[in-house]
Design an enzyme around this catalytic site. Structure first.
Site, PDB file in Angstrom:
ATOM      1  N   GLU A  91     -14.319 -19.620   3.705  1.00 20.72           N
ATOM      2  CA  GLU A  91     -14.688 -18.764   2.588  1.00 20.72           C
ATOM      3  C   GLU A  91     -15.574 -17.683   3.189  1.00 20.72           C
ATOM      4  OE1 GLU A  91     -16.129 -16.844   0.583  1.00 20.72           O
ATOM      5  OE2 GLU A  91     -16.833 -17.876  -1.215  1.00 20.72           O
TER       6      GLU A  91
ATOM      7  N   GLU B 206     -17.179  -9.264   5.781  1.00 20.66           N
ATOM      8  CA  GLU B 206     -18.072 -10.230   6.435  1.00 20.66           C
ATOM      9  C   GLU B 206     -17.525 -10.704   7.769  1.00 20.66           C
ATOM     10  OE1 GLU B 206     -19.038 -13.403   3.805  1.00 20.66           O
ATOM     11  OE2 GLU B 206     -20.080 -12.118   2.377  1.00 20.66           O
TER      12      GLU B 206
END
Length: 647
Positions: A144, A153
């Site tokens: 995730e 990210e």
């Protein structure tokens, strides 16, 4: 051991160095993280759980042991789901040490220590082998690593490394696939977040127009995405120029590349107009068949708007084209999505990049200074003609032919208003080199470079010499507890502990227009500052109580400023009009409000048989600009006490 941390003074803007605990940065990261928001995302949790169970079953059906690699485990939730689903062993990677320590405790508390190994490393540092962190490669990859932009990210480099060094060939992945969607729109409101519009000022000599410099008009803008809650944007604020287009997909079960790439999609415009903005979002499919799907689509593109999941850790993206371009209904165009290893951007082309052989354009970079100085809401605020008119009207009431105006600016256009409205002399303080260069460009474009004197200094360093002898101057955190049957109270305690640190007790800035909320009380004046008077040397203290007039859950308090320009003209940075009967609020869309979250919320079951109150104490330190606030919840409503919070 202590460390020194720089902090910007909220009043002066100057940097002060303060002594902090050695774990200060950790506590900041924890207190301001989205861990709780992710765990409260029921739709996300259910879809991950379903996908994990399906992946473990597929591996077991092949007669293999289910060995799971969970990158970015956080609380260890997905690893615990995997073991519960039948995985033989799980390697849970978490680089952030406080969270890794919490994950170890959470895993132990839930009874999975014999099946889950928490590894406090970046996934690219994990080793495989007899003496490594993992004895062998895993065959189920769970991650995730996604943000609102999907790849922001570092998801692509992490996947790329994992497939090369940590995973077996033909492994399973949860999620299995992600698809990015885009829609081209025309929107004056959103475009006002990116460009400076001409600003009109009514003067005694007629209308004057403040025009943007050519550098601002040509500038491609800031490269970063603007992530917002598109569900709170009215459909009347934009015109769709294209259907929703699937731009590109990433298959996480196969080798992933983090190299730069572009993907073009041909389309015929739905309407003629000015192409300005690209709205974008993504969905993830947890299984190869695409039956388990989690989508970020806004309501107008959602297959079932009634099933919309409120979430703040994943929102939607607004991208701005380098320049607005005219499009004609029915004339084919190509929308191109570009990405490197961390960022996505868009361009509009007449033909597909595969056909014209063009080199992928570089990521846009601001070269006009404005996008570095003004954020997107600030652009919108400056472009708000009604707001400009209010300031102009207020200036008219105080300006005289011999007025000398000092504008404490850092990128404000008030100095230009003062000049156009008849001030004899105008000085503006630009404390940063960026604002100094930008304002010089704006003044030059409007032939005011010899009319307004720019002082590049911090306001507190100003001397009478700078003024040429002139003295008449005008001037998201509720505790999770249990998540999908797993006890994560340890994370709640860790966040609460982090919030005990001074800097973590600051109000959090949130654009509340994006977040539907209800007020349980009427607005109440806390402190008043008279800018016509000298700043008091001593602290200013106020005590009082707020009466709760509506039933509901109270999560915190919101503070904002109202600037009284004249007795008849006020500009609010918070509520724009009184709350509706049920308490629904209309917030200023250009500003963020200061939100103080209570450590415990008011009990919604408590009967409101009579007026209930929340007591507060406010202390303002004029010399430092600090505001300290304490909220005490009534015993009849809650046994808890709100945190001592600092602004």
């Amino acid at each position: 051991m202590k460390i020194f941390c720089g902090r910007a003074n909220p009043t002066t803007g100057s940097v002060e160095w303060l002594e902090e605990d050695e774990h200060y940065d950790y506590h900041q990261e924890i207190a301001r993280s989205s861990y709780a928001d992710m765990l409260h995302d029921k739709d996300r949790n259910i879809k991950y759980y379903q996908g994990i169970r399906a992946a473990v079953s597929r591996v077991k059906d092949r007669g293999q042991k289910a060995l799971v690699l969970d990158i970015g485990t956080g609380t260890g939730l997905l690893s615990m789901m995997a073991v519960t689903a039948g995985a033989d062993f799980c390697y849970a990677i978490e680089v952030f040490k406080p969270m890794a320590d919490a994950a170890v405790k959470i895993v132990e508390k839930n009874g999975f220590s014999d099946k889950i190994k928490v590894i406090n490393k970046h996934s690219t540092e994990v080793t495989v082998g007899p003496d490594g962190d993992m004895p062998c490669r895993a065959n189920i990859l769970i991650t995730e690593l996604f943000d609102t932009e999907l790849i922001g990210e570092g998801a692509l480099p992490s996947y790329e490394h994992a497939h090369r060094h940590l995973m077996q060939e033909d492994c399973e992945a949860v999620p299995h696939r992600a698809t990015v969607y885009a829609q081209l729109v025309e929107s004056r409101r959103m475009w006002s977040w990116n460009k400076l519009f001409p600003i009109r000022v009514q003067t005694s000599l007629g209308e004057q127009v403040i025009v943007p410099p050519s550098e601002l008009e040509r500038c491609p803008g800031a490269p970063s995405v603007y992530d917002i809650q598109l569900n709170q944007v009215s459909p009347t604020d934009f015109t769709a120029l294209s259907d929703v287009l699937p731009m590109f997909s990433v298959d996480f079960s196969k080798q992933v590349s983090s190299s730069a790439a572009c993907y073009g999609r041909q389309f015929e415009p739905l309407a003629s107009g000015q192409a300005q903005v690209v709205l974008s979002w993504w969905d993830i499919e947890m299984d190869p068949e695409g039956k388990i799907r989690c989508t970020m689509a806004p309501f107008w593109a959602h297959t079932d708007p009634q099933e919309l999941q409120w979430r703040d850790h994943w929102m939607q993206c607004v991208y701005f084209l380098p320049q607005e371009e005219p499009v004609v209904q029915g004339s084919a165009l190509c929308l191109v999505a570009h990405h490197d290893d961390y960022c996505v951007w868009y361009s509009l082309q007449r033909t597909s990049p595969q056909k014209n052989g063009r080199i992928h354009p570089a990521r846009p970079v601001c070269d006009c200074q404005a996008h570095l100085l003004w954020n997107r809401p600030r652009f919108g605020e400056i472009n708000d003609q009604h707001r400009t008119d209010q300031y102009a009207q207020a200036l008219r009431t105080v300006l005289k032919p011999d007025s000398v105006c000092l504008c404490v600016s850092d990128g404000s256009l008030l100095s230009m208003l003062a000049h156009y409205l008849g001030a004899e002399q105008v000085l503006t303080i630009e404390s940063s080199a960026a604002s100094h260069r930008l304002m010089k460009k704006i003044f030059k474009a409007n032939h005011l470079e010899d009319k307004i004197n720019v002082i590049e200094k911090r306001p507190e360093l100003l001397t009478s010499a700078d003024l040429e002898g002139k003295k008449d101057l005008w001037r998201i955190r509720s505790p999770c507890g249990d998540c999908e049957g797993f006890d994560v109270h340890i994370m709640d305690d860790m966040i609460k502990h982090a919030l005990d640190f001074r800097e973590s007790k600051e109000a959090e800035p949130h654009p509340l227009w994006e977040y539907p909320c209800r007020s349980l009380s009427e607005p109440q004046q806390i402190l008043t500052f008279d800018f016509r008077q000298p700043v008091p040397p001593q602290s200013v203290r106020a005590e009082g109580s707020i009466e709760l007039r509506r039933p509901g859950r109270s999560h915190g308090a919101v503070l904002w400023m109202e600037y009284h320009l004249t007795p008849d003209s006020t500009i609010s940075t918070g509520l724009l009009k009184p709350a509706e009967d049920k308490g629904y609020c209309c917030w200023n869309p250009h500003c963020k409000q200061a939100v103080y979250f209570f450590s415990t919320m008011l009990d919604p079951r408590a009967p409101l048989g009579g007026p209930q109150t929340v007591s507060y104490t406010v202390e303002f330190q004029p010399l430092t600009g600090d505001v300290t606030m304490d909220f005490t919840l009534s015993d009849s409503l809650s046994d808890g006490r709100g945190p001592s919070l600092k602004k």
